[in-house]
Motif scaffolding. Structure first.
Motif, PDB file in Angstrom:
ATOM      1  N   TYR A  85       0.846  -1.290   0.206  1.00 28.03           N
ATOM      2  CA  TYR A  85      -0.044  -0.071   0.029  1.00 28.03           C
ATOM      3  C   TYR A  85       0.753   1.356   0.069  1.00 28.03           C
ATOM      4  O   TYR A  85       2.085   1.232   0.448  1.00 28.03           O
ATOM      5  CB  TYR A  85      -0.733   0.160   1.244  1.00 28.03           C
ATOM      6  N   THR A  86       0.271   2.233  -0.389  1.00 31.38           N
ATOM      7  CA  THR A  86       0.953   3.371  -0.310  1.00 31.38           C
ATOM      8  C   THR A  86       1.048   4.300   1.087  1.00 31.38           C
ATOM      9  O   THR A  86      -0.092   4.308   1.670  1.00 31.38           O
ATOM     10  CB  THR A  86       0.166   4.580  -1.400  1.00 31.38           C
ATOM     11  N   ARG A  87       2.034   4.211   1.449  1.00 28.24           N
ATOM     12  CA  ARG A  87       2.308   4.876   2.965  1.00 28.24           C
ATOM     13  C   ARG A  87       2.724   6.198   3.138  1.00 28.24           C
ATOM     14  O   ARG A  87       2.210   7.098   4.114  1.00 28.24           O
ATOM     15  CB  ARG A  87       3.582   4.163   3.458  1.00 28.24           C
ATOM     16  N   GLY A  88       3.259   6.694   2.064  1.00 23.35           N
ATOM     17  CA  GLY A  88       3.313   8.444   1.636  1.00 23.35           C
ATOM     18  C   GLY A  88       4.243   8.643   0.401  1.00 23.35           C
ATOM     19  O   GLY A  88       4.498   7.795  -0.004  1.00 23.35           O
ATOM     20  N   PRO A  89       4.240   9.980   0.204  1.00 19.16           N
ATOM     21  CA  PRO A  89       3.525  11.063   0.823  1.00 19.16           C
ATOM     22  C   PRO A  89       2.168  11.194   0.110  1.00 19.16           C
ATOM     23  O   PRO A  89       1.649  10.360  -0.851  1.00 19.16           O
ATOM     24  CB  PRO A  89       4.446  12.290   0.202  1.00 19.16           C
ATOM     25  N   GLY A  90       1.189  12.165   0.686  1.00 11.81           N
ATOM     26  CA  GLY A  90       0.086  12.334  -0.011  1.00 11.81           C
ATOM     27  C   GLY A  90      -1.044  12.986   1.109  1.00 11.81           C
ATOM     28  O   GLY A  90      -0.455  13.252   2.039  1.00 11.81           O
ATOM     29  N   LEU A  91      -2.265  12.958   0.916  1.00  6.37           N
ATOM     30  CA  LEU A  91      -3.338  13.396   1.848  1.00  6.37           C
ATOM     31  C   LEU A  91      -3.374  12.532   3.023  1.00  6.37           C
ATOM     32  O   LEU A  91      -3.865  11.352   2.712  1.00  6.37           O
ATOM     33  CB  LEU A  91      -4.450  13.574   1.186  1.00  6.37           C
ATOM     34  N   ALA A  92      -3.310  12.971   4.269  1.00  5.91           N
ATOM     35  CA  ALA A  92      -3.108  11.907   5.351  1.00  5.91           C
ATOM     36  C   ALA A  92      -4.311  10.947   5.431  1.00  5.91           C
ATOM     37  O   ALA A  92      -4.360   9.689   5.530  1.00  5.91           O
ATOM     38  CB  ALA A  92      -3.225  12.512   6.786  1.00  5.91           C
ATOM     39  N   GLY A  93      -5.509  11.578   5.275  1.00  7.83           N
ATOM     40  CA  GLY A  93      -6.796  10.828   5.429  1.00  7.83           C
ATOM     41  C   GLY A  93      -6.955   9.847   4.358  1.00  7.83           C
ATOM     42  O   GLY A  93      -7.340   8.517   4.519  1.00  7.83           O
ATOM     43  N   ALA A  94      -6.349  10.172   3.215  1.00 10.90           N
ATOM     44  CA  ALA A  94      -6.567   9.306   1.745  1.00 10.90           C
ATOM     45  C   ALA A  94      -5.673   7.981   2.218  1.00 10.90           C
ATOM     46  O   ALA A  94      -5.942   7.037   1.806  1.00 10.90           O
ATOM     47  CB  ALA A  94      -6.239   9.958   0.605  1.00 10.90           C
ATOM     48  N   LEU A  95      -4.414   8.605   2.737  1.00  3.74           N
ATOM     49  CA  LEU A  95      -3.406   7.473   2.773  1.00  3.74           C
ATOM     50  C   LEU A  95      -4.062   6.229   4.028  1.00  3.74           C
ATOM     51  O   LEU A  95      -3.838   5.056   3.798  1.00  3.74           O
ATOM     52  CB  LEU A  95      -1.995   8.066   3.337  1.00  3.74           C
ATOM     53  N   LEU A  96      -4.695   6.877   5.030  1.00  5.98           N
ATOM     54  CA  LEU A  96      -5.042   5.965   5.971  1.00  5.98           C
ATOM     55  C   LEU A  96      -6.067   4.958   5.600  1.00  5.98           C
ATOM     56  O   LEU A  96      -6.123   3.828   6.251  1.00  5.98           O
ATOM     57  CB  LEU A  96      -5.518   6.779   7.217  1.00  5.98           C
TER      58      LEU A  96
END
Length: 347
Positions: A85-96
């Protein structure tokens, strides 16, 4: 050893799921199936991505996309060996959302999970193409808020040669498009309009073109576009295509010239271009021509894999596992990294 890897991407406004078969050793992993849902239509009314809406939509889409990918590949969920899964970077809520679903699947299946760096996914996405590159190479990474030049000697062996000090190329496209009233997503709209215009109509700056280093800066270009648009006033509607073409030409010239400088500095004979801006037709044409004159090979992702997608996440996970750079684990207490420099990636 063959591994079936399920990859989940949810860093921003696209939900992507894919299955990749890792072959072991130096063999390039194989993409079996992938599916993607774009949220563009949902965010258009707001002129940009609304993080809360993006997160909620990922929740709705990720499991149906997973089922579709498994069906297309003729695999069962129980056949999956690793969930990436994508751990980051990105939008926090979307990543979660992606991290939570991936770790829940891993726990339910008793399978290891692996958090992947979003930019590493883009960087390695050309290995999904029909003409995959070979290490080492110079990489031009132009994805969203990131513009970087890197020396890439292998999986996890990255040296940043230059990067943006303010706005990235993708932001320059999007913000300039917004100034011209082109809506969301702005970059592709500006590129389409530019095809109807004269790229020499307006003299716009090429920031840091002669700086002597490999860094980028596009904030000043955006300001110059705003200034020119204000000068045109009522004439803007009639000259919009010319201004779009001039803007695109300025961005592309900087990207091409800096990439050529990176080739000269490193002595590399191979270039990889990755990220959403890598789909830009003018960039491909000019970089291909300039590199052909120097007998340098250029590799791109397939056009449909330039934007965010699950295939690049599964591929990056497979390549990290095959290279021994990282091990998947059964620690399902996940976290995400909304800000995560690529040169800080854990090996």
């Amino acid at each position: 050893m063959s591994l079936l890897i399920l990859g989940i991407e949810s860093s921003c406004d696209e939900t992507g799921v894919a299955l990749v078969r890792g072959r072991g050793g130096d063999a390039v992993p194989t993409l079996l199936a992938h599916a993607l849902h774009s949220q563009i239509a949902m965010h258009q009314d707001y002129g940009g991505v609304v993080p809360e809406l993006a997160s909620r939509d990922h929740i709705r889409r990720v499991l149906p996309l997973t089922e579709a990918v498994l069906a297309e590949a003729g695999q069962r969920l129980a056949d999956v060996d690793v969930v990436a899964y994508t751990r980051g970077p990105g939008l926090a809520g979307a990543l979660l959302v992606g991290a939570g679903v991936a770790c829940a699947l891993g726990a339910a299946l008793d399978r290891p999970v692996l958090g992947v760096h979003h930019l590493e996914g883009h960087l390695l996405s050309p290995f999904l193409s029909s003409d995959p590159p070979e290490f080492p190479f110079v990489a031009l990474l132009v994805s969203g808020g990131h513009t970087q030049l890197m020396r890439v000697d292998g999986v996890g062996r990255y040296e940043i040669l230059g990067e943006t000090i303010d706005d990235a190329a993708g932001e320059a496209f999007d913000k300039s498009a917004k100034l011209l009233g082109l809506g969301y997503p702005g970059g592709p709209a500006l590129s389409r309009l530019a095809e109807q215009g004269d790229a020499k109509a307006f003299k716009l700056p090429r920031p840091l073109l002669h700086s002597g280093d490999l860094d980028f800066s596009f904030a000043g270009l955006k300001t110059a576009v705003l200034t020119q648009a204000k000068k045109l006033g009522d004439e803007l509607a009639a000259r919009k295509a010319d201004l779009a073409a001039s803007t695109q030409a300025a961005i592309v010239e900087v990207l091409v010239r800096k990439t050529l400088a990176a080739i000269d500095q490193t002595g590399m004979r191979r270039v990889v271009v990755a990220g959403g801006v890598g789909a830009n037709r003018l960039l491909r044409e000019q970089l291909d021509a300039a590199c052909a004159a120097r007998r340098v090979r250029v590799h791109y992702p397939e056009l449909h894999l330039c934007t965010d997608n699950g295939a690049m996440i599964a591929m990056a996970a497979a390549m990290r596992l095959q290279s021994g750079q990282q091990q998947a684990n059964r620690n399902y207490a996940f976290d995400v990294k909304p800000r995560w420099p690529l040169d800080a990636i854990a090996s």
